[in-house]
Design a protein around this motif. Structure first.
Motif, mmCIF file in Angstrom:
data_model
loop_
_atom_site.group_PDB
_atom_site.id
_atom_site.type_symbol
_atom_site.label_atom_id
_atom_site.label_comp_id
_atom_site.label_asym_id
_atom_site.label_seq_id
_atom_site.Cartn_x
_atom_site.Cartn_y
_atom_site.Cartn_z
ATOM 1 N N THR A 90 0.839 -1.200 0.000
ATOM 2 C CA THR A 90 0.000 0.000 0.000
ATOM 3 C C THR A 90 0.873 1.250 0.000
ATOM 4 O OG1 THR A 90 -1.659 -1.143 1.335
ATOM 5 C CG2 THR A 90 -1.823 1.238 1.237
ATOM 6 N N ILE A 91 0.467 2.224 -0.794
ATOM 7 C CA ILE A 91 1.083 3.555 -0.714
ATOM 8 C C ILE A 91 -0.053 4.566 -0.660
ATOM 9 C CG2 ILE A 91 3.190 2.935 -1.971
ATOM 10 C CD1 ILE A 91 2.022 4.554 -4.338
ATOM 11 N N GLU A 92 0.270 5.765 -0.274
ATOM 12 C CA GLU A 92 -0.715 6.844 -0.257
ATOM 13 C C GLU A 92 -0.356 7.833 -1.352
ATOM 14 O OE1 GLU A 92 -0.537 8.281 3.769
ATOM 15 O OE2 GLU A 92 -2.113 6.892 4.377
ATOM 16 N N VAL A 93 -1.377 8.301 -2.043
ATOM 17 C CA VAL A 93 -1.186 9.271 -3.110
ATOM 18 C C VAL A 93 -1.950 10.541 -2.751
ATOM 19 C CG1 VAL A 93 -1.522 9.760 -5.564
ATOM 20 C CG2 VAL A 93 -0.942 7.442 -4.832
ATOM 21 N N PRO A 107 2.998 10.868 -4.821
ATOM 22 C CA PRO A 107 3.076 9.708 -3.923
ATOM 23 C C PRO A 107 3.635 10.105 -2.566
ATOM 24 C CG PRO A 107 4.324 9.355 -5.956
ATOM 25 C CD PRO A 107 3.854 10.752 -5.973
ATOM 26 N N GLN A 108 3.044 9.577 -1.520
ATOM 27 C CA GLN A 108 3.496 9.819 -0.152
ATOM 28 C C GLN A 108 4.129 8.523 0.341
ATOM 29 O OE1 GLN A 108 2.691 13.078 1.358
ATOM 30 N NE2 GLN A 108 2.470 13.308 -0.844
ATOM 31 N N PHE A 109 5.437 8.533 0.508
ATOM 32 C CA PHE A 109 6.134 7.316 0.888
ATOM 33 C C PHE A 109 6.203 7.190 2.400
ATOM 34 C CE2 PHE A 109 7.776 8.447 -3.310
ATOM 35 C CZ PHE A 109 7.409 7.299 -3.996
ATOM 36 N N MET A 121 10.374 5.031 -7.925
ATOM 37 C CA MET A 121 8.953 4.775 -7.696
ATOM 38 C C MET A 121 8.120 5.997 -8.050
ATOM 39 S SD MET A 121 8.800 2.582 -4.182
ATOM 40 C CE MET A 121 7.039 2.690 -4.088
ATOM 41 N N ASP A 122 8.600 7.161 -7.664
ATOM 42 C CA ASP A 122 7.884 8.404 -7.950
ATOM 43 C C ASP A 122 7.718 8.583 -9.452
ATOM 44 O OD1 ASP A 122 6.734 10.961 -7.000
ATOM 45 O OD2 ASP A 122 8.439 11.811 -8.109
ATOM 46 N N SER A 123 8.784 8.360 -10.212
ATOM 47 C CA SER A 123 8.695 8.549 -11.662
ATOM 48 C C SER A 123 7.774 7.513 -12.305
ATOM 49 C CB SER A 123 10.085 8.512 -12.302
ATOM 50 O OG SER A 123 10.668 7.241 -12.129
ATOM 51 N N ILE A 124 7.809 6.280 -11.825
ATOM 52 C CA ILE A 124 6.908 5.242 -12.353
ATOM 53 C C ILE A 124 5.456 5.619 -12.070
ATOM 54 C CG2 ILE A 124 6.140 2.853 -12.068
ATOM 55 C CD1 ILE A 124 9.102 2.140 -11.513
#
Length: 161
Positions: A90-93, A107-109, A121-124
């Motif tokens: 899970t990630i938060e956007v 994206p909030q890591f 990950m951010d670029s993807i």
């Protein structure tokens, strides 16, 4: 009698100034109105065409969040992130809807993101989050405004059958 009527008219006209109320200045009225506005909430949340037919404010908000979460999950449920980061579930956007109906995704890591290549990950994620349907911006007092919210994105594992 005429003198009494003239005296009474003079008294009434002369005493009108005592009934005048103090009119607040424009700045005072503006400050009072600005303090009465709840800036944390909007009158209407952002919406997509599928949710426009819903009249209830809370249900329309829930519909919008569900559709946006579903669209983001569909766009991110690709093999790239699953293969590169199999432990990530899970990630938060952070989604920003601007008054001109444009969208921005950030994206909030997690705090322990040292194990992930956040730049990659951010670029993807940013490359995948394109071509969304038209989103109507939030409305505050009849004016489109910027709104932000954070959606959790759950990565679904594919079954190998």
């Amino acid at each position: 009698m005429k003198q009494f009527i003239c005296f009474l008219i003079f008294l009434v006209l002369g005493s009108c100034q005592y009934f005048e109320k103090q009119v607040p200045s424009e700045k005072e009225l503006l400050q009072k109105e600005l303090k009465s506005i709840n800036w944390k909430e909007v009158d209407e949340y952002p919406s997509v065409a599928d949710c426009e037919k819903i009249n209830d404010k809370k249900q329309r908000q829930q519909c919008f969040f569900e559709i946006m979460s579903q669209l983001i999950q569909e766009k991110l449920n690709t093999d790239t992130l699953s293969v590169l980061y199999p432990e990530l579930d899970t990630i938060e956007v952070k989604v920003t809807v601007f008054p001109n109906a444009t969208l921005k995704f950030e994206p909030q890591f997690p705090k322990d993101s040292a194990t992930y290549d956040t730049i990659s990950m951010d670029s993807i994620i940013r490359a995948r989050l394109i071509d969304f349907p038209k989103v109507n911006p939030a409305i505050k007092r009849g004016i489109p405004v910027k709104s932000q919210f954070i959606l959790p994105v759950v990565f679904k594992e594919k079954d190998n059958k």
